[in-house]
Write a protein that holds these residues in place. Structure first.
Motif, PDB file in Angstrom:
ATOM      1  N   ILE A 113      36.106   8.490  45.504  1.00 23.43           N
ATOM      2  CA  ILE A 113      34.843   8.722  46.211  1.00 23.43           C
ATOM      3  C   ILE A 113      35.105   9.398  47.556  1.00 23.43           C
ATOM      4  N   ILE A 114      34.303  10.436  47.876  1.00 23.36           N
ATOM      5  CA  ILE A 114      34.359  11.117  49.166  1.00 23.36           C
ATOM      6  C   ILE A 114      32.997  10.966  49.848  1.00 23.36           C
ATOM      7  N   PRO A 115      32.838  10.038  50.791  1.00 24.27           N
ATOM      8  CA  PRO A 115      31.568   9.931  51.529  1.00 24.27           C
ATOM      9  C   PRO A 115      31.464  11.002  52.612  1.00 24.27           C
ATOM     10  N   ALA A 116      30.253  11.232  53.068  1.00 28.27           N
ATOM     11  CA  ALA A 116      30.007  12.149  54.188  1.00 28.27           C
ATOM     12  C   ALA A 116      28.729  11.714  54.889  1.00 28.27           C
ATOM     13  N   VAL A 117      28.670  11.911  56.192  1.00 29.49           N
ATOM     14  CA  VAL A 117      27.467  11.583  56.951  1.00 29.49           C
ATOM     15  C   VAL A 117      27.132  12.741  57.880  1.00 29.49           C
ATOM     16  N   GLY A 118      25.845  12.898  58.157  1.00 29.21           N
ATOM     17  CA  GLY A 118      25.406  13.935  59.076  1.00 29.21           C
ATOM     18  C   GLY A 118      24.063  13.595  59.685  1.00 29.21           C
ATOM     19  N   MET A 119      23.831  14.065  60.888  1.00 27.69           N
ATOM     20  CA  MET A 119      22.546  13.856  61.529  1.00 27.69           C
ATOM     21  C   MET A 119      22.210  15.046  62.420  1.00 27.69           C
ATOM     22  N   ILE A 120      20.911  15.286  62.569  1.00 28.99           N
ATOM     23  CA  ILE A 120      20.394  16.343  63.440  1.00 28.99           C
ATOM     24  C   ILE A 120      19.236  15.760  64.239  1.00 28.99           C
ATOM     25  N   THR A 121      19.168  16.088  65.529  1.00 29.01           N
ATOM     26  CA  THR A 121      18.085  15.588  66.361  1.00 29.01           C
ATOM     27  C   THR A 121      17.767  16.615  67.453  1.00 29.01           C
ATOM     28  N   PRO A 122      16.507  16.730  67.886  1.00 23.33           N
ATOM     29  CA  PRO A 122      16.164  17.691  68.944  1.00 23.33           C
ATOM     30  C   PRO A 122      16.555  17.195  70.328  1.00 23.33           C
ATOM     31  N   ILE A 123      17.009  18.128  71.180  1.00 19.82           N
ATOM     32  CA  ILE A 123      17.219  17.854  72.601  1.00 19.82           C
ATOM     33  C   ILE A 123      16.012  18.351  73.389  1.00 19.82           C
ATOM     34  N   SER A 124      15.504  19.519  72.968  1.00 18.13           N
ATOM     35  CA  SER A 124      14.281  20.087  73.532  1.00 18.13           C
ATOM     36  C   SER A 124      13.619  20.908  72.429  1.00 18.13           C
ATOM     37  N   ASP A 125      12.570  21.636  72.776  1.00 19.01           N
ATOM     38  CA  ASP A 125      11.877  22.457  71.776  1.00 19.01           C
ATOM     39  C   ASP A 125      12.784  23.538  71.201  1.00 19.01           C
ATOM     40  N   ARG A 126      13.790  23.986  71.974  1.00 15.93           N
ATOM     41  CA  ARG A 126      14.624  25.100  71.522  1.00 15.93           C
ATOM     42  C   ARG A 126      16.094  24.732  71.350  1.00 15.93           C
ATOM     43  N   LEU A 127      16.465  23.534  71.724  1.00 14.53           N
ATOM     44  CA  LEU A 127      17.859  23.116  71.663  1.00 14.53           C
ATOM     45  C   LEU A 127      17.971  21.880  70.767  1.00 14.53           C
ATOM     46  N   ARG A 128      18.933  21.926  69.818  1.00  7.30           N
ATOM     47  CA  ARG A 128      19.096  20.817  68.881  1.00  7.30           C
ATOM     48  C   ARG A 128      20.579  20.448  68.755  1.00  7.30           C
ATOM     49  N   PHE A 129      20.802  19.175  68.495  1.00  4.73           N
ATOM     50  CA  PHE A 129      22.158  18.637  68.374  1.00  4.73           C
ATOM     51  C   PHE A 129      22.382  18.110  66.966  1.00  4.73           C
ATOM     52  N   GLY A 130      23.592  18.346  66.441  1.00  3.51           N
ATOM     53  CA  GLY A 130      23.957  17.819  65.133  1.00  3.51           C
ATOM     54  C   GLY A 130      25.342  17.200  65.174  1.00  3.51           C
ATOM     55  N   LEU A 131      25.614  16.334  64.213  1.00  3.61           N
ATOM     56  CA  LEU A 131      26.924  15.701  64.113  1.00  3.61           C
ATOM     57  C   LEU A 131      27.235  15.447  62.647  1.00  3.61           C
ATOM     58  N   GLY A 132      28.399  15.926  62.208  1.00  5.57           N
ATOM     59  CA  GLY A 132      28.807  15.716  60.821  1.00  5.57           C
ATOM     60  C   GLY A 132      30.215  15.150  60.751  1.00  5.57           C
ATOM     61  N   MET A 133      30.446  14.310  59.753  1.00  7.54           N
ATOM     62  CA  MET A 133      31.782  13.762  59.479  1.00  7.54           C
ATOM     63  C   MET A 133      31.974  13.781  57.969  1.00  7.54           C
TER      64      MET A 133
END
Length: 409
Positions: free
Chosen positions: A105-125
């Motif tokens: 099994i190979i798990p993976a996680v990821g998330m995306i969230t807004p910082i402002s109307d034009r700037l967004r942050f993501g994180l993946g592992m």
């Protein structure tokens, strides 16, 4: 709750990374991460469909996708079931064995969230690279001159990627983004596992024009040096071997002929020829082509199909000098053992991948997806100049994917 879910999934990913793997696809790199991307043949540079696909394929896409304008968390898992066989001929004697790899099994996680109307942050592992075989106690010796002995040949390369991502919406139809890559790698050539870290970066851009979108991405070379990993058959002190994930450039086009239908195609170039470790194993550069289709019913049902092709980067040395020597990162290795390691220990030869998937959106906050990938059998072999030694490998791959997606406003 979302933060606790992220931490739990990340822990599961790290713990599972110690499992045996042999998942060479495009070379030794996964065709995609999570069911949406993988079920579409790995296509996703121009229109990724979830947080993990965006971070993996194109950092700029964090600002454009079905996850916008809110936040999204994805947990995905791939069950891999590879089948690898080796055939070794020494004079009139031929031995065939199957690598002792079980489904894993190979798990993976990821998330995306807004910082402002034009700037967004993501994180993946996620796990991104894996290759290896297990012929321990199979009657195939690392030194083919010892034909018939119960020797071992065992190889395992694994790379886990941690990728924080930031993207900026320059205009409503144009975005740019970048990911910093922290890599954790392990390499075992049958003499103990070496662990180390590496760094890299990925850049991307995405542009929409009506029903079409165009994406491009570039990833820098990412080297990991493995200390004291093997004596290269000398019986002396163990030496270092560096393995470098290649410089990669990709481009994609996505077209929506209707609101429900999405068609994507990607082209990717992997610079194996200049990547440390792979250039010593004489891998050639690789072009990979992916085609995917998605139909999303207004009632929540999603269907996907895909195809991925990349010609094997493993260059054949037909007519090699079995009595000669080869230089491998400053070490002198008998050519016979070098060729044996290349062909039997690292058989990254899968080429044709067929994929499909299904998903359903149960509510505005939750959806689930399934996918499958089948890589056709591929066989390759080479023989030395005298016709005495012949090394060959056969690879077939099957995998199944599960993805769970939560949306937050």
């Amino acid at each position: 709750m979302a933060k606790r879910a992220v931490l739990a999934a990340a822990a599961a990913l790290v713990l599972s990374f110690s499992l045996p793997k042999a998942w060479a696809t495009n070379g030794d790199t996964l065709i995609g991460v999570a069911p949406a991307s993988r079920a579409m043949g790995g296509a996703g540079v121009a229109a990724p469909q979830d947080a993990i696909s965006a971070i993996f394929a194109n950092p700029a896409a964090v600002c454009m996708g079905p996850y916008c304008p809110g936040s999204e968390f994805v947990f995905a898992s791939t069950i891999y079931d590879p089948s690898v066989k080796a055939t070794v001929r020494v004079g009139p004697n031929t031995t065939t064995a199957k690598s002792d790899m079980k489904p894993f099994i190979i798990p993976a996680v990821g998330m995306i969230t807004p910082i402002s109307d034009r700037l967004r942050f993501g994180l993946g592992m996620f796990g991104i690279t894996g290759m290896g075989v297990d012929y321990r106690n199979k009657g195939i010796d690392l030194n083919p001159l010892n034909a018939g002995s119960e020797g071992d040949i065992y190889t395992q390369l694994q790379i886990l990627k941690f990728a924080p991502n930031i993207a900026f919406l320059v205009t409503p139809d144009f975005s740019i983004g970048t990911s910093m890559h922290l890599l954790y790698g392990s390499l075992d050539l049958g003499q103990g596992t070496a662990h180390n870290y590496g760094f890299g970066e990925q850049f991307g851009a995405l542009y929409r024009a009506g029903s079409c979108s165009f994406g491009a991405s570039y990833t820098t070379p990412e080297k990991i040096s493995h200390q004291n990993v093997t004596d290269f058959g000398s019986g002396l002190q163990k030496r270092q071997l560096s393995m470098e994930s290649p410089r990669t450039a990709s481009a994609g086009i996505a077209w929506r002929p209707t609101e429900q239908l999405l068609i994507e195609t990607d082209a990717k170039w992997l610079n194996w020829k200049d990547a440390e470790g792979y250039k010593e194993f004489d891998w050639k550069n690789q072009w990979v082509y992916a085609l995917g289709m998605q139909y999303k019913d207004p009632d929540g049902l999603t269907l996907r199909l895909g195809y991925n092709y990349g010609k094997s980067p493993v260059r054949l040395h037909k007519g090699f000098d079995a009595a000669g020597t080869t230089s491998l990162q400053g070490s002198t290795v008998p050519t016979l053992l070098y060729e044996y390691l290349r062909m039997i220990g690292f058989p990254a030869i899968a080429e044709h991948h067929f994929t499909c998937g299904i998903g359903y959106q149960f509510s505005s906050r939750f959806e689930a997806h399934l996918g499958g990938m089948w890589a056709l059998d591929n066989t390759t072999s080479e023989t030395d100049a005298s016709g005495t030694f012949s090394f060959g490998s056969n690879v077939r791959e099957t995998s199944y994917d599960l993805g769970l997606i939560w949306h937050f406003m």
